[in-house]
Design a protein around this motif. Structure first.
Motif, PDB file in Angstrom:
ATOM      1  N   GLU A  55      45.802  44.314  38.918  1.00  0.00           N
ATOM      2  CA  GLU A  55      44.611  45.162  39.025  1.00  0.00           C
ATOM      3  C   GLU A  55      44.082  45.152  40.453  1.00  0.00           C
ATOM      4  O   GLU A  55      44.011  44.110  41.101  1.00  0.00           O
ATOM      5  CB  GLU A  55      43.534  44.677  38.063  1.00  0.00           C
ATOM      6  CG  GLU A  55      42.368  45.640  37.918  1.00  0.00           C
ATOM      7  CD  GLU A  55      41.372  45.185  36.868  1.00  0.00           C
ATOM      8  OE1 GLU A  55      40.310  45.819  36.768  1.00  0.00           O
ATOM      9  OE2 GLU A  55      41.657  44.192  36.173  1.00  0.00           O
ATOM     10  N   THR A  56      43.681  46.313  40.955  1.00  0.00           N
ATOM     11  CA  THR A  56      43.183  46.421  42.318  1.00  0.00           C
ATOM     12  C   THR A  56      41.683  46.153  42.367  1.00  0.00           C
ATOM     13  O   THR A  56      41.023  46.017  41.339  1.00  0.00           O
ATOM     14  CB  THR A  56      43.476  47.813  42.898  1.00  0.00           C
ATOM     15  OG1 THR A  56      42.786  48.798  42.105  1.00  0.00           O
ATOM     16  CG2 THR A  56      44.963  48.101  42.888  1.00  0.00           C
ATOM     17  N   GLY A  57      41.153  46.095  43.592  1.00  0.00           N
ATOM     18  CA  GLY A  57      39.730  45.834  43.776  1.00  0.00           C
ATOM     19  C   GLY A  57      39.476  44.380  44.146  1.00  0.00           C
ATOM     20  O   GLY A  57      40.361  43.524  44.098  1.00  0.00           O
ATOM     21  N   LEU A  58      38.231  44.096  44.515  1.00  0.00           N
ATOM     22  CA  LEU A  58      37.859  42.769  44.985  1.00  0.00           C
ATOM     23  C   LEU A  58      37.821  41.720  43.883  1.00  0.00           C
ATOM     24  O   LEU A  58      38.255  40.580  44.073  1.00  0.00           O
ATOM     25  CB  LEU A  58      36.478  42.826  45.658  1.00  0.00           C
ATOM     26  CG  LEU A  58      36.342  43.659  46.927  1.00  0.00           C
ATOM     27  CD1 LEU A  58      34.881  43.709  47.354  1.00  0.00           C
ATOM     28  CD2 LEU A  58      37.198  43.087  48.035  1.00  0.00           C
ATOM     29  N   VAL A  59      37.292  42.087  42.740  1.00  0.00           N
ATOM     30  CA  VAL A  59      36.979  41.093  41.713  1.00  0.00           C
ATOM     31  C   VAL A  59      38.216  40.497  41.034  1.00  0.00           C
ATOM     32  O   VAL A  59      38.303  39.274  40.888  1.00  0.00           O
ATOM     33  CB  VAL A  59      36.006  41.696  40.679  1.00  0.00           C
ATOM     34  CG1 VAL A  59      35.899  40.818  39.437  1.00  0.00           C
ATOM     35  CG2 VAL A  59      34.631  41.865  41.320  1.00  0.00           C
ATOM     36  N   PRO A  60      39.192  41.283  40.588  1.00  0.00           N
ATOM     37  CA  PRO A  60      40.333  40.677  39.884  1.00  0.00           C
ATOM     38  C   PRO A  60      41.060  39.622  40.703  1.00  0.00           C
ATOM     39  O   PRO A  60      41.417  38.551  40.190  1.00  0.00           O
ATOM     40  CB  PRO A  60      41.237  41.882  39.581  1.00  0.00           C
ATOM     41  CG  PRO A  60      40.317  43.054  39.559  1.00  0.00           C
ATOM     42  CD  PRO A  60      39.289  42.759  40.601  1.00  0.00           C
ATOM     43  N   VAL A  61      41.279  39.889  41.985  1.00  0.00           N
ATOM     44  CA  VAL A  61      42.026  38.943  42.807  1.00  0.00           C
ATOM     45  C   VAL A  61      41.213  37.684  43.085  1.00  0.00           C
ATOM     46  O   VAL A  61      41.741  36.571  43.134  1.00  0.00           O
ATOM     47  CB  VAL A  61      42.495  39.636  44.109  1.00  0.00           C
ATOM     48  CG1 VAL A  61      41.333  39.940  45.046  1.00  0.00           C
ATOM     49  CG2 VAL A  61      43.570  38.825  44.803  1.00  0.00           C
ATOM     50  N   ARG A  62      39.903  37.839  43.229  1.00  0.00           N
ATOM     51  CA  ARG A  62      39.061  36.653  43.466  1.00  0.00           C
ATOM     52  C   ARG A  62      38.928  35.817  42.204  1.00  0.00           C
ATOM     53  O   ARG A  62      38.949  34.585  42.258  1.00  0.00           O
ATOM     54  CB  ARG A  62      37.706  37.083  44.010  1.00  0.00           C
ATOM     55  CG  ARG A  62      37.822  37.694  45.387  1.00  0.00           C
ATOM     56  CD  ARG A  62      36.510  37.883  46.083  1.00  0.00           C
ATOM     57  NE  ARG A  62      36.748  38.506  47.388  1.00  0.00           N
ATOM     58  CZ  ARG A  62      35.802  38.773  48.267  1.00  0.00           C
ATOM     59  NH1 ARG A  62      34.556  38.479  47.989  1.00  0.00           N
ATOM     60  NH2 ARG A  62      36.088  39.331  49.425  1.00  0.00           N
ATOM     61  N   ASN A  63      38.778  36.472  41.080  1.00  0.00           N
ATOM     62  CA  ASN A  63      38.751  35.712  39.827  1.00  0.00           C
ATOM     63  C   ASN A  63      40.046  34.937  39.631  1.00  0.00           C
ATOM     64  O   ASN A  63      40.043  33.782  39.190  1.00  0.00           O
ATOM     65  CB  ASN A  63      38.523  36.657  38.650  1.00  0.00           C
ATOM     66  CG  ASN A  63      37.069  37.060  38.487  1.00  0.00           C
ATOM     67  OD1 ASN A  63      36.164  36.381  38.979  1.00  0.00           O
ATOM     68  ND2 ASN A  63      36.828  38.164  37.802  1.00  0.00           N
ATOM     69  N   ALA A  64      41.156  35.576  39.993  1.00  0.00           N
ATOM     70  CA  ALA A  64      42.460  34.933  39.803  1.00  0.00           C
ATOM     71  C   ALA A  64      42.613  33.694  40.677  1.00  0.00           C
ATOM     72  O   ALA A  64      43.085  32.648  40.223  1.00  0.00           O
ATOM     73  CB  ALA A  64      43.578  35.934  40.104  1.00  0.00           C
ATOM     74  N   VAL A  65      42.210  33.774  41.946  1.00  0.00           N
ATOM     75  CA  VAL A  65      42.407  32.634  42.836  1.00  0.00           C
ATOM     76  C   VAL A  65      41.491  31.469  42.455  1.00  0.00           C
ATOM     77  O   VAL A  65      41.888  30.301  42.543  1.00  0.00           O
ATOM     78  CB  VAL A  65      42.225  33.058  44.317  1.00  0.00           C
ATOM     79  CG1 VAL A  65      40.755  33.160  44.712  1.00  0.00           C
ATOM     80  CG2 VAL A  65      42.965  32.105  45.239  1.00  0.00           C
ATOM     81  N   PHE A  66      40.278  31.764  41.997  1.00  0.00           N
ATOM     82  CA  PHE A  66      39.386  30.696  41.532  1.00  0.00           C
ATOM     83  C   PHE A  66      39.930  30.046  40.264  1.00  0.00           C
ATOM     84  O   PHE A  66      39.873  28.826  40.111  1.00  0.00           O
ATOM     85  CB  PHE A  66      37.975  31.242  41.281  1.00  0.00           C
ATOM     86  CG  PHE A  66      37.073  31.168  42.484  1.00  0.00           C
ATOM     87  CD1 PHE A  66      36.358  30.011  42.761  1.00  0.00           C
ATOM     88  CD2 PHE A  66      36.943  32.241  43.335  1.00  0.00           C
ATOM     89  CE1 PHE A  66      35.522  29.933  43.868  1.00  0.00           C
ATOM     90  CE2 PHE A  66      36.121  32.183  44.454  1.00  0.00           C
ATOM     91  CZ  PHE A  66      35.409  31.026  44.717  1.00  0.00           C
ATOM     92  N   GLU A  67      40.453  30.858  39.377  1.00  0.00           N
ATOM     93  CA  GLU A  67      41.007  30.324  38.141  1.00  0.00           C
ATOM     94  C   GLU A  67      42.186  29.389  38.433  1.00  0.00           C
ATOM     95  O   GLU A  67      42.318  28.313  37.826  1.00  0.00           O
ATOM     96  CB  GLU A  67      41.455  31.472  37.233  1.00  0.00           C
ATOM     97  CG  GLU A  67      41.965  31.025  35.872  1.00  0.00           C
ATOM     98  CD  GLU A  67      42.367  32.192  34.990  1.00  0.00           C
ATOM     99  OE1 GLU A  67      43.064  31.946  33.981  1.00  0.00           O
ATOM    100  OE2 GLU A  67      41.991  33.334  35.301  1.00  0.00           O
ATOM    101  N   MET A  68      43.038  29.774  39.368  1.00  0.00           N
ATOM    102  CA  MET A  68      44.167  28.933  39.744  1.00  0.00           C
ATOM    103  C   MET A  68      43.701  27.594  40.305  1.00  0.00           C
ATOM    104  O   MET A  68      44.202  26.526  39.928  1.00  0.00           O
ATOM    105  CB  MET A  68      45.028  29.653  40.791  1.00  0.00           C
ATOM    106  CG  MET A  68      45.770  30.870  40.293  1.00  0.00           C
ATOM    107  SD  MET A  68      46.390  31.862  41.686  1.00  0.00           S
ATOM    108  CE  MET A  68      47.482  30.691  42.483  1.00  0.00           C
ATOM    109  N   ALA A  69      42.744  27.648  41.223  1.00  0.00           N
ATOM    110  CA  ALA A  69      42.280  26.427  41.884  1.00  0.00           C
ATOM    111  C   ALA A  69      41.552  25.507  40.919  1.00  0.00           C
ATOM    112  O   ALA A  69      41.724  24.276  40.967  1.00  0.00           O
ATOM    113  CB  ALA A  69      41.371  26.797  43.055  1.00  0.00           C
ATOM    114  N   MET A  70      40.745  26.066  40.045  1.00  0.00           N
ATOM    115  CA  MET A  70      40.017  25.237  39.087  1.00  0.00           C
ATOM    116  C   MET A  70      40.981  24.589  38.103  1.00  0.00           C
ATOM    117  O   MET A  70      40.780  23.451  37.669  1.00  0.00           O
ATOM    118  CB  MET A  70      38.973  26.078  38.352  1.00  0.00           C
ATOM    119  CG  MET A  70      37.816  26.533  39.237  1.00  0.00           C
ATOM    120  SD  MET A  70      36.933  25.158  40.021  1.00  0.00           S
ATOM    121  CE  MET A  70      36.215  24.345  38.583  1.00  0.00           C
ATOM    122  N   ALA A  71      42.046  25.289  37.751  1.00  0.00           N
ATOM    123  CA  ALA A  71      43.057  24.704  36.868  1.00  0.00           C
ATOM    124  C   ALA A  71      43.763  23.527  37.539  1.00  0.00           C
ATOM    125  O   ALA A  71      44.288  22.633  36.865  1.00  0.00           O
ATOM    126  CB  ALA A  71      44.074  25.759  36.458  1.00  0.00           C
TER     127      ALA A  71
END
Length: 300
Positions: free
Chosen positions: A71-87
Motif C-alpha cells: 500500500e502506498t502513502g505515508l502511514v502503511p509503511v510507517r506502521n509496518a516499520v514500527f510493527e517490525m521493530a516492536m516485534a
C-alpha cells in the motif's frame, strides 16, 4: 559508547520509497559506524521498485530486517516499520529518513540524552545538505532547517514502552496522503505523559533536491499545511462548522500576511518565501472549504 548502545537495546528504523541511491548512501554510512554489527536496522519499503538489491549489498556488515509494503502513502509503511521493530523487543527506536545522513555520534547522542534525562522521546535538529546553486531569495534563511525541538520521524528516538496502543496501526490512515501523522503521534505521546528531551548533537543532514529550492515547492507546502490543519481539526472531532470558520479566519490572516511580505520582499531575503507559503495556505483553505480531496504523498 558501543556498550552503551548494546545495553540500551536500540535499533534504527528507516522508511523508504524509490530512493535507492540515497538509501544506499545512508546504509554505507551505518556500515562504517562503530555499532554496525550490534544495532539492527529495520527497513519498510513501499516503493514501486523494491530496494532489496540495495539491501543485499550490506548483508555482510549490517543486520537488516527488510519488508516490502504494497500500500502506498505515508502511514502503511510507517506502521509496518514500527510493527517490525516492536516485534523485535527493542527498548529504544531511532528513526531517520532515507534521504538523510547522520552526523558522527548521532545515535550515541540520542541514547545518552534519553538515559541522562530519563526521557521517553528525544528529538534532534536537521540541516540541509546543499549541492549546487541556492536562489538569492532563499539564501541566508532557515526555511530548510528543522531545529532540535521539532518532533518528526525524520530524526527522533522513542522508547518503545511509551508508544500508544498500536491496535489497527500506530498511525491513522487519514493522514497517509497529506501528512500530519507525526503531529498526531506527538500529541498522543504528550497526552499519555511521555517525557520529551532534545539534543543538538543528535544532528542529521537532509538532501535538498533542486525542486525544493523553487517557489512552487513552498507554495505547495502552504497548501498542504492548510489541508493538514483542517484534517487534524476534524480528527479531534471538532464540529464541521467550527472547522470551516477557523480555516476561513486563518486564511484571511494569511492573505494579509502575504501582502505584507510581498511589500517587504525587495528589502530582505525570506519575505518572498513567506508570502508564497501564505498564499499557498490561502489556496489550501479554499480547497478545504470546497471539500476538494487532495493528495501529496503516494502514487496515484
Amino acid at each position: 559508547m558501543e556498550q552503551l548502545l548494546k545495553s540500551a537495546n536500540v535499533c534504527i528504523l528507516i522508511c523508504t520509497c524509490d530512493r535507492h541511491e540515497m538509501l544506499g548512501t545512508l546504509l554505507a554510512h551505518f556500515a562504517k559506524a562503530p555499532y554496525a554489527n550490534s544495532v539492527p536496522i529495520y527497513i519498510a519499503d513501499n516503493g514501486e521498485k523494491p530496494a532489496n538489491r540495495v539491501i543485499e549489498r550490506f548483508g555482510d556488515c549490517l543486520t537488516i530486517h527488510y519488508a516490502q509494503v504494497q500500500e502506498t502513502g505515508l502511514v502503511p509503511v510507517r506502521n509496518a516499520v514500527f510493527e517490525m521493530a516492536m516485534a523485535g523487543g527493542h527498548e529504544y527506536l531511532a528513526l531517520i529518513d532515507d534521504d538523510e545522513l547522520p552526523s558522527p555520534g548521532w545515535l550515541e547522542a540520542h541514547v545518552s540524552t534519553a538515559l541522562q534525562e530519563k526521557a521517553d522521546v528525544v528529538t534532534g535538529p536537521c540541516l540541509p545538505l546543499l549541492d549546487g546553486h541556492l536562489p538569492r531569495w532563499l539564501r541566508d534563511t532557515d526555511f530548510l532547517d528543522k531545529d532540535e525541538t521539532t518532533f518528526g520521524t525524520h530524526n527522533v528516538l522513542i522508547r518503545g514502552s511509551a508508544l500508544p496502543d498500536q491496535d489497527g496501526g500506530l498511525f491513522h490512515p487519514r493522514f497517509s496522503r497529506i501528512g500530519g501523522e507525526d503531529w498526531d503521534l506527538q500529541n498522543r505521546l504528550r497526552s499519555s505523559g511521555a517525557r520529551f528531551a532534545s539534543s543538538t548533537e543528535a544532528l542529521v543532514y537532509e538532501h535538498v533536491p533542486p525542486e525544493r529550492r523553487k517557489l512552487r515547492y513552498f507554495f505547495r507546502e502552504g497548501v498542504r499545511t492548510a489541508v493538514m490543519a483542517a484534517e487534524i481539526a476534524r480528527h479531534l472531532d471538532e464540529p464541521e462548522e467550527k472547522v470551516r470558520l477557523k480555516m476561513t479566519r486563518i486564511g484571511l490572516l494569511k492573505l494579509c500576511y502575504a501582502a505584507e511580505h510581498l511589500l517587504f520582499c525587495l528589502f530582505a531575503n525570506g519575505h518572498l518565501v513567506r508570502a508564497t507559503k501564505d498564499l499557498g495556505y490561502c489556496w489550501g483553505t479554499i480547497l478545504t472549504l470546497l471539500k476538494v480531496r487532495t493528495s501529496f504523498y503516494g502514487r496515484s
